[in-house]
Enzyme design. Sequence first.
Site, PDB file in Angstrom:
ATOM      1  CG  ASP A 176      -2.155   1.191   1.240  1.00  0.00           C
ATOM      2  OD1 ASP A 176      -3.056   0.829   0.595  1.00  0.00           O
ATOM      3  OD2 ASP A 176      -1.583   2.188   1.816  1.00  0.00           O
ATOM      4  CG  ASN A 207      -4.425  11.252  -5.328  1.00  0.00           C
ATOM      5  OD1 ASN A 207      -3.716  11.591  -6.223  1.00  0.00           O
ATOM      6  ND2 ASN A 207      -5.262  10.123  -5.536  1.00  0.00           N
ATOM      7  CG  HIS A 234      -7.115  13.210  -8.651  1.00  0.00           C
ATOM      8  ND1 HIS A 234      -7.037  12.019  -7.745  1.00  0.00           N
ATOM      9  CD2 HIS A 234      -7.975  14.058  -7.889  1.00  0.00           C
ATOM     10  CE1 HIS A 234      -8.188  12.297  -6.755  1.00  0.00           C
ATOM     11  NE2 HIS A 234      -8.245  13.353  -6.780  1.00  0.00           N
ATOM     12  CG  ASP A 282      -3.898   9.055 -12.310  1.00  0.00           C
ATOM     13  OD1 ASP A 282      -4.290   8.638 -11.486  1.00  0.00           O
ATOM     14  OD2 ASP A 282      -4.665   9.719 -13.387  1.00  0.00           O
ATOM     15  CD  GLU A 324      -4.235   3.992  -1.452  1.00  0.00           C
ATOM     16  OE1 GLU A 324      -5.357   3.907  -2.429  1.00  0.00           O
ATOM     17  OE2 GLU A 324      -4.681   4.690  -0.238  1.00  0.00           O
TER      18      GLU A 324
END
Lengths: 68, 308
Positions: free
Chosen positions: B171, B179, B184, B188, B215
């Site tokens: 994780d 984020n 975002h 990404d 994630e």
Amino acid sequence: MAELEDLLARRSLRARRVFEALEAALQGQGAAEIAPLRAALGALDYAAAATALTALAETLGLAKEKTA
Amino acid sequence: MRRPNILIVDDEVSNIEIISAILEDDHEVCFATSGEEALQVARAELPDLILLDVLMPGIDGYEVCRQLKADAVLADVPVIFTTALGDQEAEVKGLELGAIDYVTKPVAPVILRARVRNHLDMKRMRDELAELAVTDALTGLGNRRCLETRLAQEAARLAARGEMLSVIILDVDFFKRFNDLYGHAEGDRCLTMVAAALNRAMHRSNHLAVRYGGEEFACILPGLAHEEAMEMARSILTRIQALGIPHSASDIAPHVTVTAGVATAACRAEVEPQRWIVAADRQLYAAKAAGRNTVSGRFYDAVALAEL
């Protein structure tokens, strides 16, 4: 010759084209072994063709490992 | 571009010659002269399409088709029956067995080429769709469905010899904060870089990294002992830290880090593959509780794993 051996094992019809190229490249060498190989390929008898190819390799003095 | 591979099955050599002459210019063509040989060649060559005669000595075309459709690897290979039979009953039987089409001999070259082309196009599109269905669009890794399918396959394969299977779940630490802080698009980009680093860590051909969701990532590691899997997890943490992706909202480090849970157990037929996910997830939470950017793992015996 190794390519032909592989194509025979894979039951590929391209084996016949590769055989024609091989026959032309040999320029008459191994003629006695070429004839049964041609006949076996014509009949799609690939087991007989593989045997004939081995005989041709031996006649030409090519050890099996060199063709593999 | 790879030429499609077509398997012609017919006990009459002259029929193979006729069909191959029609198709040989645009396709790789292999052949078999009996049902038994057809199954052998199909398993070895994985053809894109099979042209299958119905009437053959030994195993007939119907039985070959039945066995092909029962084979997980070959079931999706389109089968076109080629036969001199013209009756509707035979045609219906072939189609009911899973054949995609039916052509009667003597074959018309133009028709055969067109049908083969259409079915190959459809197979290519089906294959692409199937690939998309198990691929994560952002990272290019496998997705959760890919994980579940592969895990089930590997667990079943390894259960035959009681071999080890390890699963790592990872994780990205404080990803929501990442984020929120960077946006975002950067989120990404971060996930894509983490995915690439994870994929690079998979050294064996049967090791798989997937994006499990959000994630979270997971790795399936067949044949690794527990300590080897732990070492792999630690090396993944090092690789991801080495990316140096800035993360000023993290409580742990000024760059992106991950936390990992590892579960290892010997495969048993009676243990559901999903148990490895549950176990690795528990270890992930233990690692988070221990402060993140670390690895927690456990070797489970079959009883402990089944009881999770």
